[in-house]
Enzyme design. Structure first.
Site, PDB file in Angstrom:
ATOM      1  NE  ARG A   1       7.652  -3.257   5.983  1.00 39.39           N
ATOM      2  CZ  ARG A   1       6.368  -2.966   5.880  1.00 39.39           C
ATOM      3  NH1 ARG A   1       5.799  -2.929   4.693  1.00 39.39           N
ATOM      4  NH2 ARG A   1       5.635  -2.723   6.940  1.00 39.39           N
TER       5      ARG A   1
ATOM      6  CE  LYS B   1      -2.159  -0.916   3.875  1.00 37.24           C
ATOM      7  NZ  LYS B   1      -1.530  -2.175   4.302  1.00 37.24           N
TER       8      LYS B   1
ATOM      9  NE  ARG C   1       6.389  -0.256  10.115  1.00 36.70           N
ATOM     10  CZ  ARG C   1       5.179  -0.293   9.581  1.00 36.70           C
ATOM     11  NH1 ARG C   1       4.969   0.199   8.380  1.00 36.70           N
ATOM     12  NH2 ARG C   1       4.184  -0.843  10.235  1.00 36.70           N
TER      13      ARG C   1
ATOM     14  NE  ARG D   1       2.172  -4.454  11.322  1.00 41.94           N
ATOM     15  CZ  ARG D   1       3.311  -4.313  10.611  1.00 41.94           C
ATOM     16  NH1 ARG D   1       4.426  -4.896  10.994  1.00 41.94           N
ATOM     17  NH2 ARG D   1       3.294  -3.582   9.520  1.00 41.94           N
TER      18      ARG D   1
ATOM     19  NE  ARG E   1      -4.222  -1.188  10.361  1.00 41.70           N
ATOM     20  CZ  ARG E   1      -3.142  -0.641   9.809  1.00 41.70           C
ATOM     21  NH1 ARG E   1      -3.176   0.541   9.276  1.00 41.70           N
ATOM     22  NH2 ARG E   1      -2.017  -1.316   9.773  1.00 41.70           N
TER      23      ARG E   1
END
Ligand code: AMP
Length: 214
Positions: free
Chosen positions: A127, A13, A161, A172, A88
């Site tokens: 990532r 996203k 992160r 998540r 969400r």
């Protein structure tokens, strides 16, 4: 034009939103980015959100909806928005309707990136970004051309992160399945949902989004 990008964490996203910012002058409204900035700045919202975010759970609906309202108020009326990571929950979807209506805006598209969850865990846990310019990289799929140097700005510091570890990512995703996926029917009833294969190469995903919005 106002667009929601939906999909579990790591679906792409953020990357796709960035591309729409560049190609269409839209403004990316990422509640995750706003919350991370609040945590860094040590604001009351940040202090409240940090532990919840580190655990991979959802921050309260009121907090994120207030952030979105403030950001929209700071934008020019003619500029479109891409909602990335918001709404969400069903309550947030309802709030967004009210927030948009109060500002004379409406939703044009809800684009869901369909993905394979196990592949996403690898995508997310690998990532990292340049600490200076924010360019995204990946341990396996996209390392800097020169090891330790950012391709875009030449910076030498990178960051990850804290919630990009496997256990938090699984939480998540469970939150996405339980609370976010169920809001799709609300938008399907309005006839504004499009599904895209989020496992396709990034450029293919971008082309599919462009085909929907133009
Ligand atoms: P993201 O960058 O979108 O993956 O968001 C990172 C974390 O911020 C999430 O795991 C949540 O803890 C929190 N968060 C971001 N957006 C929302 C939202 N719309 N509602 C509740 N929590 C959120």
């Amino acid at each position: 034009m106002n667009i929601i990008l939906l999909g579990p964490p790591g679906a792409g996203k953020g990357t796709q939103a960035q591309r729409l910012v560049d190609s269409h002058g839209l403004k990316q409204l990422s509640t995750g980015d706003m919350l991370r900035a609040a945590v860094l700045a040590g604001t009351p919202v940040g202090l409240q959100a940090k532990a919840v975010m580190d655990a991979g759970q959802l921050v309260s609906d009121d907090i994120v909806s207030a952030l979105i309202g403030d950001e929209l108020d700071a934008m020019g009326p003619g500029q479109g928005a891409i909602f990335d990571g918001y709404p969400r929950t069903a309550a947030q979807a309802e709030s967004l309707d009210a927030i948009l209506a109060a500002r004379g805006r409406k939703l044009d598209h809800v684009i869901e990136l369909d993905v394979d969850e196990d592949a996403l865990v690898e995508r997310i846990t690998g990532r990292f970004t340049c600490a200076h310019c924010g360019k995204g990289y990946h341990d396996t799929f996209e390392r800097p051309l020169v090891e330790g140097t950012c391709d875009k700005c030449g910076g030498h510091e990178f960051k990850r992160r804290p919630d990009d570890n496997e256990q938090t990512v699984r939480t998540r995703m469970a939150e996405y399945r339980a609370k976010t996926a169920p809001i799709l029917p609300i938008y399907e009833a309005q006839g504004i949902v499009a599904h895209i294969d989020g496992m396709a190469p990034m450029d293919t995903v971008t082309a599919a989004i462009e085909a929907i919005i133009t």
